[in-house]
Write an enzyme that holds these catalytic residues in place. Structure first.
Site, PDB file in Angstrom:
ATOM      1  N   ASP A 104       9.302  -1.038   0.828  1.00 11.55           N
ATOM      2  CA  ASP A 104       7.925  -1.079   1.312  1.00 11.55           C
ATOM      3  C   ASP A 104       7.927  -0.852   2.825  1.00 11.55           C
ATOM      4  O   ASP A 104       8.410  -1.701   3.584  1.00 11.55           O
ATOM      5  CB  ASP A 104       7.363  -2.471   0.966  1.00 11.55           C
ATOM      6  CG  ASP A 104       5.857  -2.511   0.893  1.00 11.55           C
ATOM      7  OD1 ASP A 104       5.209  -1.729   1.608  1.00 11.55           O
ATOM      8  OD2 ASP A 104       5.333  -3.344   0.136  1.00 11.55           O
ATOM      9  N   ASP A 211       2.750   1.290   3.222  1.00 10.90           N
ATOM     10  CA  ASP A 211       1.655   0.349   3.391  1.00 10.90           C
ATOM     11  C   ASP A 211       0.490   0.997   4.161  1.00 10.90           C
ATOM     12  O   ASP A 211       0.730   1.669   5.177  1.00 10.90           O
ATOM     13  CB  ASP A 211       2.217  -0.832   4.193  1.00 10.90           C
ATOM     14  CG  ASP A 211       1.283  -2.009   4.275  1.00 10.90           C
ATOM     15  OD1 ASP A 211       0.965  -2.579   3.228  1.00 10.90           O
ATOM     16  OD2 ASP A 211       0.864  -2.366   5.404  1.00 10.90           O
ATOM     17  N   GLU A 261      -0.258   3.561  -0.078  1.00 12.69           N
ATOM     18  CA  GLU A 261      -1.399   2.672  -0.274  1.00 12.69           C
ATOM     19  C   GLU A 261      -2.540   3.225   0.569  1.00 12.69           C
ATOM     20  O   GLU A 261      -2.434   3.291   1.789  1.00 12.69           O
ATOM     21  CB  GLU A 261      -1.058   1.250   0.179  1.00 12.69           C
ATOM     22  CG  GLU A 261      -2.199   0.300  -0.113  1.00 12.69           C
ATOM     23  CD  GLU A 261      -2.135  -0.995   0.664  1.00 12.69           C
ATOM     24  OE1 GLU A 261      -2.703  -1.995   0.187  1.00 12.69           O
ATOM     25  OE2 GLU A 261      -1.539  -1.028   1.752  1.00 12.69           O
ATOM     26  N   HIS A 335      -0.005  -7.879  -4.944  1.00 12.75           N
ATOM     27  CA  HIS A 335       0.037  -9.136  -4.182  1.00 12.75           C
ATOM     28  C   HIS A 335      -1.211  -9.360  -3.329  1.00 12.75           C
ATOM     29  O   HIS A 335      -1.285 -10.356  -2.624  1.00 12.75           O
ATOM     30  CB  HIS A 335       1.282  -9.129  -3.305  1.00 12.75           C
ATOM     31  CG  HIS A 335       1.226  -8.020  -2.283  1.00 12.75           C
ATOM     32  ND1 HIS A 335       1.354  -6.683  -2.636  1.00 12.75           N
ATOM     33  CD2 HIS A 335       0.981  -8.032  -0.965  1.00 12.75           C
ATOM     34  CE1 HIS A 335       1.213  -5.939  -1.557  1.00 12.75           C
ATOM     35  NE2 HIS A 335       0.989  -6.734  -0.529  1.00 12.75           N
ATOM     36  N   ASP A 336      -2.144  -8.422  -3.338  1.00 15.06           N
ATOM     37  CA  ASP A 336      -3.384  -8.590  -2.574  1.00 15.06           C
ATOM     38  C   ASP A 336      -4.578  -8.870  -3.481  1.00 15.06           C
ATOM     39  O   ASP A 336      -5.705  -8.966  -2.997  1.00 15.06           O
ATOM     40  CB  ASP A 336      -3.700  -7.318  -1.777  1.00 15.06           C
ATOM     41  CG  ASP A 336      -2.662  -7.027  -0.715  1.00 15.06           C
ATOM     42  OD1 ASP A 336      -2.091  -7.986  -0.168  1.00 15.06           O
ATOM     43  OD2 ASP A 336      -2.426  -5.835  -0.437  1.00 15.06           O
TER      44      ASP A 336
HETATM   45  C1  GLC Z   1      -1.422  -3.927   2.864  1.00 16.82           C
HETATM   46  C2  GLC Z   1      -0.564  -4.974   2.208  1.00 16.82           C
HETATM   47  C3  GLC Z   1      -1.096  -6.316   2.591  1.00 16.82           C
HETATM   48  C4  GLC Z   1      -0.982  -6.446   4.094  1.00 16.82           C
HETATM   49  C5  GLC Z   1      -1.681  -5.290   4.802  1.00 16.82           C
HETATM   50  C6  GLC Z   1      -1.267  -5.213   6.244  1.00 16.82           C
HETATM   51  O1  GLC Z   1      -2.727  -3.926   2.411  1.00 16.82           O
HETATM   52  O2  GLC Z   1      -0.518  -4.756   0.840  1.00 16.82           O
HETATM   53  O3  GLC Z   1      -0.443  -7.367   1.947  1.00 16.82           O
HETATM   54  O4  GLC Z   1      -1.560  -7.648   4.506  1.00 16.82           O
HETATM   55  O5  GLC Z   1      -1.349  -4.051   4.243  1.00 16.82           O
HETATM   56  O6  GLC Z   1       0.068  -4.807   6.349  1.00 16.82           O
END
Ligand code: GLC
Length: 555
Positions: A104, A211, A261, A335-336
């Site tokens: 990641d 990310d 993402e 995880h979010d």
């Molecule tokens: C993404 C991650 C999240 C994190 C954010 C900032 O959305 O999945 O958990 O807080 O990025 O890095």
């Protein structure tokens, strides 16, 4: 003659990715926090499940303000999670079982503890240029810094700029104040990040998740957003495609298993990111379908999920991404996100059906399915009774912000309880013991009481379990070319709570029907078809039962 599968279909169509939230998967040393050696000890479980690739959330050196998404050193393992030797052993054991590890990469920002940011703070111009620093007005002071450069909001609440008195400058942080946005307009930053990729490639890593990567390209001028929180200026920003192409080329990752993402993204951008002729990423996460229970787009205002809107989003993203040559990641959970069975189903009355309807709906679509740890067991949202049991920075911030906005404490708590990222972050339940077999110590965050029945030990030998159902779905994807590569077309089932679609490849046709309601509804005809998979032991021919999902195949 059977149609020849494209390279994209061959690379991505038969894979299933499993996501591990490292801090909550398995703790090998009793400190209450999951670690890399813990993951190694569970590789046989993952191999048996049948997944091809294991995405592990960040385990790099970090102050852990955002549980590792605040990276202070991209090339070193945080001692909380183990050592480089632990990583190498994990990689070697995974590869022995034919599984890839997906790392990641948090490249939109670094922790403010990163050496680059520390050098910037000391005034070094080379490193000031690594971040988005903007001069404050002359005479600004810590007590009265004046207006920030823009009114943009941090995703975790509050303004997105922080004033640094010693520099008389502001820096941008789209997330926590301890996560400073990198300046991708600086070629030196881009070269550093490509080098990080080459470092991990050198360790044999062949898969990467990026990310919030569609936020890396910021506009050239700083403007207030009169209509929103600023995201329209930097989501899918001006140089995003160039930056990704350069990163992929220089990092040596073209054609590998990669996923970005994409926050508040557009269909058109995602086709750009994932059509292989553009040499960017293999696939994208978009989150539009996980906002159908937000009120007017506000995550912190509760609403029932709008299934008609959900269906429309699937129609658009499935059919149009295919038409544009792009590729979707298929997922409900990470995880979010709060646990999806509790959110989109009815886990009180129809726990099994709700927990199996959702994966039936997405695993048979065109794209690559992702399973988030515990989803394959039917883990639900938490039953925490008080805010002190929560750990997530975003949840704690919003508990305060909601009260500042006028909500009573109980209301604020009810909202946080439904929306907290911690709902997806509590430990994986390996067995029904008090700490769920996750740790021999005190877990860093609690677990819901229902882990006594929802856990690996009880489900693994039970043919009727949620776990067994997920294994069936994974095996089906590997066995059926129509799932890997078939075209996709949605079917109107005449009811707002039913999502139905067809996949076709050569002479094979698959029909999937999912009833997102607790009522019986008419089923589409399936005469002559073979029942491939379904979450009812005895499905009725003309009726879909509450939360029933089924797929028929014609060959
Ligand atoms: C993404 C991650 C999240 C994190 C954010 C900032 O959305 O999945 O958990 O807080 O990025 O890095």
């Amino acid at each position: 003659m059977a149609r020849e599968l494209t390279h994209q279909e061959q690379l991505l169509g038969n894979k299933v990715v499993y996501q591990i939230y490292v801090r909550s998967f398995c703790d090998s040393n009793g400190d209450g926090v999951g670690d890399l050696a813990g993951i190694t000890s569970k590789l046989d479980y993952l191999a048996e499940l049948g997944v091809d690739c294991v995405w592990i959330t960040p385990f790099f050196v970090s102050p852990q303000n955002d549980n590792g998404y605040d990276v202070a050193d991209y090339r070193a393992i945080d001692p909380l999670f183990g050592t480089m030797a632990d990583f190498e052993e994990l990689a070697c054991e995974a590869s022995r079982r034919g599984m890839e590890l997906m790392l990641d990469m948090v490249f939109n920002h670094t922790s403010t503890e990163h050496e680059w940011f520390q050098r910037a703070l000391s005034g070094d111009p080379t490193y000031l240029a690594y971040y988005k620093f903007v001069d404050a007005a002359p005479g600004a002071t810590a007590a009265d810094p004046g207006e920030p450069p823009t009114n943009w909001e941090s995703k975790f609440g509050g303004n997105a700029w922080e004033y640094v008195p010693s520099l008389n400058k502001w820096y941008l942080h789209l997330f926590d104040v301890s996560q400073a946005d990198l300046n991708w307009d600086n070629p030196a930053v881009r070269a550093e990040l490509a080098d990080v990729l080459r470092f991990w490639r050198g360790k044999g890593v062949n898969a990467f998740r990026f990310d919030v990567v569609n936020l890396i390209s910021k506009p050239d001028t700083w403007e207030n957003d009169a209509e929103g929180d600023g995201r329209r200026f930097y989501s899918d920003g001006p140089h995003i495609h160039e930056f990704l192409q350069e990163l992929v080329r220089e990092g040596g990752i073209d054609g590998l298993l990669t996923v970005g993402e994409m926050s508040s993204t557009s269909l058109e951008s995602c086709i750009g990111y994932t059509n292989p002729t553009h040499h960017e990423l293999a696939m994208a996460f978009n989150f539009h379908h996980l906002k159908v229970d937000y009120q007017d787009g506000d995550k912190w205002a509760l609403a029932r999920p709008n299934i008609a809107a959900l269906r429309d989003l699937f129609v658009t993203w499935q059919e149009q991404m295919t038409a544009g040559g792009g590729w979707n990641s298929l997922f409900w959970s990470n995880h979010d996100q709060p646990r999806p069975n509790s959110r989109f189903g009815d886990t009180e009355r129809f726990w099994f059906e709700s927990s199996t309807l959702l994966p039936t709906c997405t695993h048979l679509m065109r794209g690559t399915p992702y399973i988030y740890q515990g989803e394959e067991l039917g883990q639900t949202i938490m039953d925490f009774a008080s805010i002190d049991q929560y750990r997530d920075v975003e949840s704690l911030n919003y508990y305060r912000i909601l009260q500042e906005r006028g909500h009573a404490a109980e209301e604020a708590f009810a909202i946080v309880r439904a929306r907290s990222r911690d709902d997806g972050r509590y430990p994986m339940a390996w067995d029904g013991s008090p700490a769920a077999g996750f740790t021999s110590g005190e877990p860093w965050i609690g677990l819901p009481a229902n882990h006594e029945r929802i856990n690996v030990a009880t489900e693994k030998d039970d043919e009727g379990s949620v776990l067994a159902y997920f294994m069936r779905l994974i095996r089906l994807r590997k066995a059926e070319a129509v799932i890997q590569a078939g075209d996709v077309r949605f079917v109107d089932a005449g009811n707002d709570c039913v999502i139905a679609y067809e996949r076709t490849l050569d002479d094979t046709r698959l029909l999937v029907q999912c009833n997102f309601s607790g009522e019986e509804v008419p089923a589409l005809p399936t005469d002559g078809g073979e029942l491939l998979v379904g979450n009812y032991a005895q499905p009725a021919a003309n009726v879909l039962g509450p939360w029933e999902a089924r797929a028929h195949i014609w060959r």
